[in-house]
Motif scaffolding. Structure first.
Motif, PDB file in Angstrom:
ATOM      1  N   SER A  57       0.918  -1.274   0.021  1.00 57.82           N
ATOM      2  CA  SER A  57       0.102   0.024  -0.219  1.00 57.82           C
ATOM      3  C   SER A  57       0.952   1.138   0.054  1.00 57.82           C
ATOM      4  CB  SER A  57      -0.964  -0.217   1.050  1.00 57.82           C
ATOM      5  OG  SER A  57      -0.285   0.077   2.238  1.00 57.82           O
ATOM      6  N   THR A  58       2.127   1.116   0.590  1.00 52.48           N
ATOM      7  CA  THR A  58       3.232   2.200   0.609  1.00 52.48           C
ATOM      8  C   THR A  58       3.981   2.156  -0.829  1.00 52.48           C
ATOM      9  OG1 THR A  58       4.529   1.272   1.745  1.00 52.48           O
ATOM     10  CG2 THR A  58       2.900   2.306   2.822  1.00 52.48           C
ATOM     11  N   GLY A  59       3.698   1.281  -1.781  1.00 58.07           N
ATOM     12  CA  GLY A  59       4.677   1.209  -2.854  1.00 58.07           C
ATOM     13  C   GLY A  59       5.791   0.236  -2.648  1.00 58.07           C
ATOM     14  N   LYS A  60       5.857  -0.143  -1.371  1.00 63.33           N
ATOM     15  CA  LYS A  60       6.756  -1.251  -0.957  1.00 63.33           C
ATOM     16  C   LYS A  60       5.975  -2.478  -0.517  1.00 63.33           C
ATOM     17  CE  LYS A  60      10.297   2.161   0.767  1.00 63.33           C
ATOM     18  NZ  LYS A  60      10.818   2.910   1.693  1.00 63.33           N
ATOM     19  N   ALA A  61       6.580  -3.490  -0.471  1.00 65.30           N
ATOM     20  CA  ALA A  61       6.143  -4.965  -0.013  1.00 65.30           C
ATOM     21  C   ALA A  61       5.705  -4.868   1.288  1.00 65.30           C
ATOM     22  CB  ALA A  61       7.197  -6.069  -0.245  1.00 65.30           C
ATOM     23  N   SER A  63       4.693  -2.453   4.731  1.00 63.90           N
ATOM     24  CA  SER A  63       4.581  -0.775   5.504  1.00 63.90           C
ATOM     25  C   SER A  63       5.451  -0.741   6.419  1.00 63.90           C
ATOM     26  CB  SER A  63       2.935  -1.112   5.829  1.00 63.90           C
ATOM     27  OG  SER A  63       2.049  -1.008   4.842  1.00 63.90           O
ATOM     28  N   PHE A  64       5.927  -1.718   7.094  1.00 63.82           N
ATOM     29  CA  PHE A  64       7.154  -1.489   8.050  1.00 63.82           C
ATOM     30  C   PHE A  64       8.355  -1.578   7.323  1.00 63.82           C
ATOM     31  CE2 PHE A  64       3.390  -3.025  10.426  1.00 63.82           C
ATOM     32  CZ  PHE A  64       3.465  -2.424  11.514  1.00 63.82           C
ATOM     33  N   ASP A  65       9.005  -0.555   7.305  1.00 56.25           N
ATOM     34  CA  ASP A  65      10.196  -0.457   6.424  1.00 56.25           C
ATOM     35  C   ASP A  65      11.539  -1.049   7.131  1.00 56.25           C
ATOM     36  OD1 ASP A  65      11.352   0.491   4.025  1.00 56.25           O
ATOM     37  OD2 ASP A  65      11.892   2.218   4.981  1.00 56.25           O
ATOM     38  N   ASP A  66      11.679  -2.374   6.342  1.00 58.47           N
ATOM     39  CA  ASP A  66      12.759  -3.102   6.906  1.00 58.47           C
ATOM     40  C   ASP A  66      13.555  -3.762   5.447  1.00 58.47           C
ATOM     41  OD1 ASP A  66      11.396  -5.517   6.310  1.00 58.47           O
ATOM     42  OD2 ASP A  66      11.133  -5.881   8.412  1.00 58.47           O
ATOM     43  N   ASP A  67      14.462  -4.643   5.827  1.00 54.84           N
ATOM     44  CA  ASP A  67      15.233  -5.118   4.657  1.00 54.84           C
ATOM     45  C   ASP A  67      14.309  -5.997   3.799  1.00 54.84           C
ATOM     46  OD1 ASP A  67      17.267  -3.492   5.148  1.00 54.84           O
ATOM     47  OD2 ASP A  67      18.497  -5.091   6.295  1.00 54.84           O
ATOM     48  N   PHE A  68      13.232  -6.371   4.162  1.00 56.45           N
ATOM     49  CA  PHE A  68      12.508  -7.102   3.253  1.00 56.45           C
ATOM     50  C   PHE A  68      12.041  -6.296   2.031  1.00 56.45           C
ATOM     51  CE2 PHE A  68       8.399  -8.853   1.478  1.00 56.45           C
ATOM     52  CZ  PHE A  68       8.857 -10.373   1.465  1.00 56.45           C
ATOM     53  N   ASN A  69      12.011  -5.234   2.250  1.00 57.90           N
ATOM     54  CA  ASN A  69      11.735  -4.387   1.118  1.00 57.90           C
ATOM     55  C   ASN A  69      12.721  -4.174  -0.046  1.00 57.90           C
ATOM     56  OD1 ASN A  69       8.944  -3.680   1.710  1.00 57.90           O
ATOM     57  ND2 ASN A  69       9.657  -2.070   3.382  1.00 57.90           N
ATOM     58  N   LEU A  70      14.022  -4.733   0.580  1.00 60.31           N
ATOM     59  CA  LEU A  70      15.165  -4.742  -0.615  1.00 60.31           C
ATOM     60  C   LEU A  70      15.152  -6.125  -1.093  1.00 60.31           C
ATOM     61  CD1 LEU A  70      17.983  -3.564   1.947  1.00 60.31           C
ATOM     62  CD2 LEU A  70      16.822  -2.343   0.212  1.00 60.31           C
ATOM     63  N   LEU A  71      14.549  -7.116  -0.437  1.00 63.44           N
ATOM     64  CA  LEU A  71      14.503  -8.535  -0.893  1.00 63.44           C
ATOM     65  C   LEU A  71      13.343  -8.779  -1.919  1.00 63.44           C
ATOM     66  CD1 LEU A  71      15.394 -11.303  -0.956  1.00 63.44           C
ATOM     67  CD2 LEU A  71      13.903 -11.921   1.254  1.00 63.44           C
ATOM     68  N   ALA A  72      12.112  -7.903  -1.660  1.00 66.88           N
ATOM     69  CA  ALA A  72      10.769  -8.128  -2.209  1.00 66.88           C
ATOM     70  C   ALA A  72      10.953  -7.967  -3.789  1.00 66.88           C
ATOM     71  CB  ALA A  72       9.588  -7.639  -1.769  1.00 66.88           C
ATOM     72  N   PRO A  73      11.768  -7.044  -4.238  1.00 64.27           N
ATOM     73  CA  PRO A  73      11.856  -6.742  -5.675  1.00 64.27           C
ATOM     74  C   PRO A  73      12.809  -7.983  -6.276  1.00 64.27           C
ATOM     75  CG  PRO A  73      12.175  -4.758  -4.690  1.00 64.27           C
ATOM     76  CD  PRO A  73      12.080  -5.783  -3.522  1.00 64.27           C
ATOM     77  N   GLU A  74      13.475  -8.349  -5.534  1.00 60.22           N
ATOM     78  CA  GLU A  74      14.434  -9.604  -6.227  1.00 60.22           C
ATOM     79  C   GLU A  74      13.740 -10.797  -6.161  1.00 60.22           C
ATOM     80  OE1 GLU A  74      17.479  -8.908  -7.601  1.00 60.22           O
ATOM     81  OE2 GLU A  74      17.516  -6.908  -6.671  1.00 60.22           O
ATOM     82  N   VAL A  75      12.914 -10.899  -5.470  1.00 59.03           N
ATOM     83  CA  VAL A  75      11.950 -11.938  -5.396  1.00 59.03           C
ATOM     84  C   VAL A  75      11.197 -11.800  -6.759  1.00 59.03           C
ATOM     85  CG1 VAL A  75       9.991 -13.509  -4.551  1.00 59.03           C
ATOM     86  CG2 VAL A  75      11.911 -12.675  -2.967  1.00 59.03           C
ATOM     87  N   GLU A  76      10.285 -10.846  -6.954  1.00 61.37           N
ATOM     88  CA  GLU A  76       9.758 -10.416  -8.122  1.00 61.37           C
ATOM     89  C   GLU A  76      10.613 -10.952  -9.608  1.00 61.37           C
ATOM     90  OE1 GLU A  76       6.109  -7.822  -7.539  1.00 61.37           O
ATOM     91  OE2 GLU A  76       7.751  -6.721  -6.532  1.00 61.37           O
ATOM     92  N   LYS A  77      11.666 -10.480  -9.471  1.00 56.02           N
ATOM     93  CA  LYS A  77      12.599 -10.398 -10.913  1.00 56.02           C
ATOM     94  C   LYS A  77      13.173 -11.714 -10.925  1.00 56.02           C
ATOM     95  CE  LYS A  77      14.693  -6.839  -9.452  1.00 56.02           C
ATOM     96  NZ  LYS A  77      16.072  -5.806  -9.499  1.00 56.02           N
ATOM     97  N   ALA A  78      13.482 -12.560  -9.831  1.00 55.73           N
ATOM     98  CA  ALA A  78      14.095 -13.835 -10.004  1.00 55.73           C
ATOM     99  C   ALA A  78      13.298 -14.960 -10.996  1.00 55.73           C
ATOM    100  CB  ALA A  78      14.113 -14.455  -8.759  1.00 55.73           C
TER     101      ALA A  78
END
Length: 181
Positions: A57-61, A63-78
């Motif tokens: 909802s915030t544009g990131k996987a 809403s609690f901003d942690d390092d999962f938000n770095l990982l989520a786009p990599e999961v999608e691209k993999a």
């Protein structure tokens, strides 16, 4: 065909047997022309899933901003996601569990992650392979619900001290599994 392979590790021991298997996997897939992205969960800041269902909802996987938000786009691209972890108390280390719990964000928002290849590699100090039942079931169910193509697993028993993996066929089996990608 060149693939983007995401490796998510669960070990907090940088010089341990799990990392040896990780390095062998990476070496094999990169020698075969694939690209690798590595995420070491134990050295990242990933909090628990709060089940708030405000994922993306915030544009990131999360809403609690942690390092999962770095990982989520990599999961999608993999093209493939490989989990490499030690067995802790019949399951996975808590840092890896926090990452996997946040995969809920993909599920609840109905993100289509289907048709990725996946695998599991693990080692433990116990000698009875039946100890892996819980870990293997958890991962296979996750792979199934995400509609991922399971390429196999390497489950190594009887290793604890750093380097003991070299006294098993674990490295050889890891290389064989990596060659399937």
């Amino acid at each position: 065909m060149r693939k983007r392979i995401l490796i998510i590790t669960g070990s907090p021991r940088k010089d341990g047997n799990t990392f040896t298997l990780t390095e062998e996997f990476i070496k094999t897939v990169t020698n075969n022309g694939h690209d690798v992205v590595r995420f070491d969960a134990s050295f990242m800041n990933v909090g628990i899933c709060h089940a708030c269902e405000t994922c993306f909802s915030t544009g990131k996987a999360c809403s609690f901003d942690d390092d999962f938000n770095l990982l989520a786009p990599e999961v999608e691209k993999a093209d493939a996601v490989v989990f490499i972890t030690p067995l802790y108390w019949f399951s996975m280390p808590s840092a890896l569990k926090a990452v996997i719990d946040k995969f809920f964000s993909f599920y609840v928002t109905q993100k289509d992650l289907s048709n990725k290849e996946c695998a599991l590699i693990s080692c433990c100090e116990e000698h009875d392979a039946s100890i892996y039942a819980g870990l293997l079931t958890s991962f296979k169910l996750m792979f199934e619900i995400l509609n991922w193509r399971y390429k196999g697993s390497v489950l190594v028993t009887g290793v604890y001290s750093a380097g003991e993996i070299q006294n098993t066929d674990g490295v050889c089996r890891t290389v064989e599994l990596a060659s399937k990608f």
